[in-house]
Design a protein around this motif. Structure first.
Motif, PDB file in Angstrom:
ATOM      1  N   ASP A 128       0.829  -1.215   0.000  1.00 28.85           N
ATOM      2  CA  ASP A 128       0.000   0.000   0.000  1.00 28.85           C
ATOM      3  C   ASP A 128       0.859   1.260   0.000  1.00 28.85           C
ATOM      4  O   ASP A 128       0.584   2.216  -0.730  1.00 28.85           O
ATOM      5  N   ALA A 129       1.888   1.266   0.854  1.00 28.34           N
ATOM      6  CA  ALA A 129       2.739   2.449   0.971  1.00 28.34           C
ATOM      7  C   ALA A 129       3.450   2.738  -0.344  1.00 28.34           C
ATOM      8  O   ALA A 129       3.547   3.893  -0.785  1.00 28.34           O
ATOM      9  N   SER A 130       3.958   1.698  -0.987  1.00 27.20           N
ATOM     10  CA  SER A 130       4.648   1.874  -2.264  1.00 27.20           C
ATOM     11  C   SER A 130       3.688   2.373  -3.343  1.00 27.20           C
ATOM     12  O   SER A 130       4.028   3.260  -4.140  1.00 27.20           O
ATOM     13  N   ASN A 131       2.485   1.809  -3.360  1.00 30.30           N
ATOM     14  CA  ASN A 131       1.492   2.262  -4.331  1.00 30.30           C
ATOM     15  C   ASN A 131       1.102   3.721  -4.085  1.00 30.30           C
ATOM     16  O   ASN A 131       0.950   4.509  -5.029  1.00 30.30           O
ATOM     17  N   LEU A 132       0.937   4.066  -2.815  1.00 32.09           N
ATOM     18  CA  LEU A 132       0.546   5.439  -2.482  1.00 32.09           C
ATOM     19  C   LEU A 132       1.629   6.430  -2.918  1.00 32.09           C
ATOM     20  O   LEU A 132       1.335   7.460  -3.545  1.00 32.09           O
TER      21      LEU A 132
END
Length: 440
Positions: A173-177
């Motif tokens: 999620d963090a990488s996508n965000l």
């Protein structure tokens, strides 16, 4: 599994025993005491948060993973033909603490291009807002709209949730965000200020250069974007945006819930909104000097004293922690000296920098008479034609996502507990004040 995630897996597994040992063997060791003014005054300087991503020293300024800003810029692989590292190199560094090789950076660049594809429903959600909504509202809504596809949330709801492996889904999620927030911000800029004339992603460009391209800028604004996002990425975990993100994520909310909340804190006038307020003050200051009047030590000194004697503050000067010139200010000043030394607005800012600390010290009411990051940043944006002041905090929000996301990946990796401070009543404080302190 990508090489970055593989390296991070190893780092987290190696790090966990340190945290476990501290809690088990030394959990009752006293590291600080709390006073009444700290309790009432926003928990200022209470050592009660843990992060290894960055540390803010009152004299040195920010260190990212132990490195100063100049050391960070020097050590990381640079973008092609640039004096500055790519955002992708910096993201790898924040997560692991290791300086990535060029091959490792290239892998993250390629990965971000895939991760950075923003679903159409996000843009639909932003367009559904009134067009005169603040761009920070649009950014917060855009990030929250991404929550539908949260890998962390899917893992939690799968019935297979495991506290020791959930960080892997937070990492996704963090990488996508991080990969998507810059294209979302660029969309907001073109939607709100450029008649919704959108510019497509250029797959040949790195993160910072592509953001510059998507908002309609050319070189050297690609370096402005790289520098700006890195400088604004993290500032310990106690500032409002970072702390809010950490707090919300500590409830096992996913990255999108957490950072949308963090952005709402960043939008406050005492936090991220300050940069546009500083620019407004500088331009009013310029008007008072008179059109075409060259700033000198004499006329700037007089104008500063007029400001202070009127009961006003000098925006952009002073910091809650720092007791010297903010190194983030210095980095931006060096950029200006190279690229826009004769710009009238920069010349005024430069003269204020020469004069203001002495005036503020003589005035005697400022704990820190030195400039912070906000004293310089708006001038650069204005010079390159990004003159929509209310968008400046969005730029801040794109950069701050790097630190906030790296922190909550590690929060889950180390299994940090839900944050729950203990409150007291005013009557309790009054009682302890009369007794000379709380009896333990």
């Amino acid at each position: 599994m990508s090489k970055l995630k593989e390296k991070l897996t190893q780092k987290i597994q190696e790090f966990r025993p340190r945290t476990t040992r501290l809690v088990k063997e030394f959990g009752k060791v006293l590291i600080d005491q709390v006073t009444i003014d700290q309790c009432i005054g926003g928990a200022r300087d209470i050592r009660s948060l843990v992060t290894d991503i960055s540390y803010l020293d009152p004299q040195e300024g920010i260190r990212f993973r132990g490195k100063t800003i100049p050391e960070t810029f020097e050590a990381l692989p640079k973008a092609a033909g640039s004096d500055y590292p790519t955002v992708e190199a910096f993201w790898s560094f924040l997560l692991t603490g290791d300086i990535p090789t060029q091959a490792e950076v290239d892998e993250v660049v390629a990965e971000f291009k895939e991760r950075g594809k923003v679903p159409a429903y996000v843009f639909d959600a932003i367009r559904a807002l009134p067009k005169d909504s603040h761009p920070m509202v649009m950014l917060s809504v855009g990030i929250l709209a991404l929550q539908k596809d949260s890998e962390f949330c899917k893992f939690y709801n799968s019935g297979k949730f495991n506290k020791m492996t959930c960080w892997e889904y937070m990492y996704e999620d963090a990488s996508n965000l991080v990969a998507r927030i810059a294209p979302i911000a660029a969309f907001i800029y073109r939607y709100k200020y450029k008649n919704d004339e959108q510019i497509a992603v250029d797959p040949s460009l790195d993160y910072g250069a592509n953001f510059a391209h998507q908002i309609g800028q050319v070189k050297p604004y690609d370096d402005v974007a790289r520098m700006y996002f890195i400088l604004h990425s993290d500032h310990e975990s106690g500032n409002v945006s970072a702390h809010t993100t950490h707090l919300v994520a500590s409830a096992l909310s996913d990255a999108y819930y957490a950072y949308s909340a963090g952005l709402n804190g960043l939008a406050g006038p005492l936090h991220g909104l300050a940069n546009q307020e500083v620019l407004g003050w500088i331009m009013e200051f310029q008007k008072k000097l008179g059109e075409g009047v060259e700033p000198t030590k004499e006329n700037v000194t007089k104008a500063l004293w007029d400001t202070l004697n009127a009961g006003q503050v000098v925006p952009g000067y002073g910091h809650a922690v720092l007791r010297k010139t903010d190194p983030r200010y210095t980095s931006q000043r060096e950029f200006c000296l190279k690229h826009l030394p004769n710009d009238p607005l920069f010349k005024l800012v430069s003269m204020i920098f020469e004069v203001a600390p002495g005036v503020l010290m003589e005035h005697g009411k400022a704990k820190n008479p030195w400039p912070n990051v906000d004293a310089q940043s708006g001038v650069i944006q204005w010079y390159y034609g990004v003159r929509e002041w209310d968008f400046y905090t969005v730029l801040f929000g794109v950069g701050r996502a790097l630190g906030c996301m790296a922190n909550i990946v590690w929060d889950r990796g180390l299994g940090y507990a839900i944050e729950r401070p203990k409150s007291v009543t005013t009557a309790m404080l009054e009682k302890w004040a009369e007794e000379g302190g709380r009896k333990f």
